[in-house]
Write a protein that holds these residues in place. Structure first.
Motif, PDB file in Angstrom:
ATOM      1  N   PHE A  62     -25.846 -59.216  -5.090  1.00  0.00           N
ATOM      2  CA  PHE A  62     -26.498 -59.471  -6.362  1.00  0.00           C
ATOM      3  C   PHE A  62     -27.201 -60.827  -6.340  1.00  0.00           C
ATOM      4  N   GLU A  63     -28.153 -60.952  -7.235  1.00  0.00           N
ATOM      5  CA  GLU A  63     -28.865 -62.221  -7.391  1.00  0.00           C
ATOM      6  C   GLU A  63     -27.879 -63.366  -7.641  1.00  0.00           C
ATOM      7  N   GLY A  64     -28.167 -64.520  -7.063  1.00  0.00           N
ATOM      8  CA  GLY A  64     -27.350 -65.692  -7.330  1.00  0.00           C
ATOM      9  C   GLY A  64     -27.629 -66.266  -8.710  1.00  0.00           C
ATOM     10  N   ASN A  65     -26.709 -67.115  -9.186  1.00  0.00           N
ATOM     11  CA  ASN A  65     -26.877 -67.698 -10.514  1.00  0.00           C
ATOM     12  C   ASN A  65     -26.083 -69.000 -10.622  1.00  0.00           C
ATOM     13  N   TRP A  66     -26.665 -69.950 -11.351  1.00  0.00           N
ATOM     14  CA  TRP A  66     -25.946 -71.198 -11.660  1.00  0.00           C
ATOM     15  C   TRP A  66     -26.668 -71.851 -12.831  1.00  0.00           C
ATOM     16  N   ASN A  67     -26.011 -72.789 -13.465  1.00  0.00           N
ATOM     17  CA  ASN A  67     -26.587 -73.470 -14.624  1.00  0.00           C
ATOM     18  C   ASN A  67     -27.386 -74.687 -14.145  1.00  0.00           C
ATOM     19  N   GLY A  68     -28.604 -74.408 -13.620  1.00  0.00           N
ATOM     20  CA  GLY A  68     -29.422 -75.490 -13.092  1.00  0.00           C
ATOM     21  C   GLY A  68     -28.994 -75.847 -11.670  1.00  0.00           C
ATOM     22  N   PRO A  69     -29.560 -76.918 -11.074  1.00  0.00           N
ATOM     23  CA  PRO A  69     -30.639 -77.701 -11.674  1.00  0.00           C
ATOM     24  C   PRO A  69     -31.956 -76.942 -11.609  1.00  0.00           C
ATOM     25  N   GLY A  70     -32.894 -77.290 -12.492  1.00  0.00           N
ATOM     26  CA  GLY A  70     -34.169 -76.604 -12.504  1.00  0.00           C
ATOM     27  C   GLY A  70     -34.267 -75.633 -13.661  1.00  0.00           C
ATOM     28  N   ASP A  71     -35.181 -74.707 -13.542  1.00  0.00           N
ATOM     29  CA  ASP A  71     -35.516 -73.776 -14.614  1.00  0.00           C
ATOM     30  C   ASP A  71     -34.567 -72.586 -14.579  1.00  0.00           C
ATOM     31  N   ASN A  72     -33.759 -72.438 -15.631  1.00  0.00           N
ATOM     32  CA  ASN A  72     -32.772 -71.363 -15.665  1.00  0.00           C
ATOM     33  C   ASN A  72     -33.385 -69.996 -15.921  1.00  0.00           C
ATOM     34  N   VAL A  73     -34.670 -69.924 -16.316  1.00  0.00           N
ATOM     35  CA  VAL A  73     -35.281 -68.630 -16.615  1.00  0.00           C
ATOM     36  C   VAL A  73     -36.441 -68.332 -15.670  1.00  0.00           C
ATOM     37  N   ASN A  74     -36.520 -69.066 -14.536  1.00  0.00           N
ATOM     38  CA  ASN A  74     -37.607 -68.817 -13.592  1.00  0.00           C
ATOM     39  C   ASN A  74     -37.114 -68.908 -12.145  1.00  0.00           C
ATOM     40  N   TYR A  75     -35.868 -68.520 -11.905  1.00  0.00           N
ATOM     41  CA  TYR A  75     -35.313 -68.420 -10.552  1.00  0.00           C
ATOM     42  C   TYR A  75     -35.320 -69.758  -9.822  1.00  0.00           C
ATOM     43  N   LEU A  76     -35.141 -70.846 -10.536  1.00  0.00           N
ATOM     44  CA  LEU A  76     -35.164 -72.167  -9.902  1.00  0.00           C
ATOM     45  C   LEU A  76     -33.851 -72.896 -10.103  1.00  0.00           C
TER      46      LEU A  76
END
Length: 433
Positions: free
Chosen positions: A231-245
């Motif tokens: 599955f896609e990875g996920n974390w709370n930042g750093p960077g844009d949380n709604v643009n895969y960054l």
């Protein structure tokens, strides 16, 4: 002599009349018998044509593809003694630190619908389908006095399905639940946000691919299945949380999971392992890293359910660290060790009425929480949730009265220790279609 002759003549005439009458009756009888024989030998008459049947409405998307619409309407009226995380009403889970004041309202955001597509035939015994699912937890439309009654739809799941009945193989590609999702507590109020989130319940939806393989297809006894997912990875930042960054998206490091599941009708059990590596410097490795450059997200979860007669027992337990991406550690994004689980007992005392008792606990490592304060930790130490409900179900209809109580232990500075509790009383009605 003449009189005697006349008398005999009359008798003869009467006899001839009687004889003619008998001949006529005989002819009539013979005609009736002939008609009956003809009717018996003739083929039966055709029944009258049946009235035309109403044609069920169909939704055609492609040749050979069937589409089914399902879902439910769910309405809740609630009363709370304080505000909750992740919101109030149907997505309330545990009390918000520092909140005060009672509130009440109505909530319909659990309302959900989905489309199941099936029937497209491929080669070598494979067929294709799909699943598209939405509810109304996408937020409220604006901020005016009327926005609270203008809910925005939210995409929950959207994946295609490839299946082969001969080999017992199924592949799902797209946004779907990760494999940490196992048993789900029974509730008519907490549906999209189940009981126990942040207190012993794990799982979330991500774009990914899952392969499900039957291990003993066609054999007697329990049914075994192995699921593998990325599955896609996920974390709370750093960077844009709604643009895969975010750190979870950096370097193409997916969340990897495997689940072994067994089902024998009245009981089932499963075990799940989860692993992901998170680069805290983000995409491009340019962000300053807090405390350490990367985190390993790891978990082991086991669960089971058992339904003896009118009873139902279900639950799961887990242990791991860095599990905020699957709603662990009360969504505290840090290298935090935790242990938790939940259990529910349900009893149907009539075919329509049931009572349900639920308890969950999630305990985070205190030193880890304090170490990561200000770097993703919110100071949440331990969470306990209790819920009791009485439900009435009759076919597609249901109504339920539920009381939920949650206690959250936390620290603000690492030295202090605090506790906050909250209550929610709710009355919900649902209609499945």
């Amino acid at each position: 002599m003449r009189a005697l002759i006349d008398k005999q003549q009359k008798q003869l005439d009467q006899q001839q009349q009687d004889l003619q009458m008998l001949r006529n009756q005989l002819k009539q009888l013979e005609a009736e018998q002939a008609q009956q024989q003809a009717q018996a030998s003739a083929p039966p008459p055709s029944p009258p044509p049946s009235p035309p049947q109403p044609v069920a409405p169909t939704f055609v998307s492609a040749p050979g593809v069937t589409v089914a619409l399902h879902g439910w309407f769910d309405a809740t009226f609630f009363s709370q003694n304080r505000s909750f995380v992740y919101g109030n009403g149907q997505n309330a889970e545990y009390p918000l630190k520092g909140s005060n004041g009672s509130l009440s309202g109505g909530d319909v955001r659990n309302t959900r619908f989905w489309l199941d597509f099936s029937g497209a035939k491929l080669s070598d015994g494979w067929s294709a389908g799909g699943h598209l699912e939405m509810d109304f937890f996408g937020g409220f439309n604006g901020t005016s006095a009327y926005s609270q009654s203008q809910e925005i739809p939210r995409l929950r799941q959207a994946y295609l399905v490839l299946s082969n009945p001969d080999s017992g193989s199924t592949i799902q590609i797209g946004q779907q639940w990760d494999l940490m999702l196992g048993n789900v507590p029974i509730s008519l109020t907490h549906v999209a946000f189940p009981l126990g989130i942040g207190a012993g319940w794990l799982g979330w939806r991500y774009p990914g691919i899952v392969w499900m393989q039957d291990l003993n297809r066609g054999s007697a006894g329990p049914h075994w299945r192995l699921d593998l997912g990325a599955f896609e990875g996920n974390w709370n930042g750093p960077g844009d949380n709604v643009n895969y960054l975010t750190a979870g998206n950096a370097g193409f490091r997916p969340q990897l999971e495997a689940r072994l599941h067994v089902d024998d009708g009245s009981w089932s059990a499963y075990g799940v392992v989860h692993y992901a590596k998170v680069s805290l410097s983000g995409v491009g490795s340019t962000a300053p890293t807090p405390l350490q450059p990367s985190i390993n997200s790891e978990a082991l979860e086991v669960g089971a359910s058992w339904k003896p007669g009118s009873w139902l027992f279900q639950g799961n337990v887990y242990t791991g660290k860095g599990l905020a991406s699957v709603f662990g550690t009360e969504a505290q994004f840090g290298n935090i060790q935790e242990t938790g689980g939940w259990g529910q007992v349900s009893y149907h005392f009539t075919p329509h009425w049931s009572v349900n008792a639920f308890y969950a606990i999630g305990k985070n490592n205190t030193n880890d929480v304090i170490t990561w304060l200000g770097h993703g930790s919110l100071g949440y130490l331990k969470n306990r949730q209790t819920a009791v409900s009485v439900l009435y179900n009759n076919g597609p209809y249901g109504i339920g009265l539920e009381w939920m109580h949650d206690i959250l232990d936390y620290t603000n500075t690492g030295i202090d220790r605090n506790s906050i509790s909250g209550n929610q009383l709710s009355l919900s009605a649902i209609y499945h279609f």
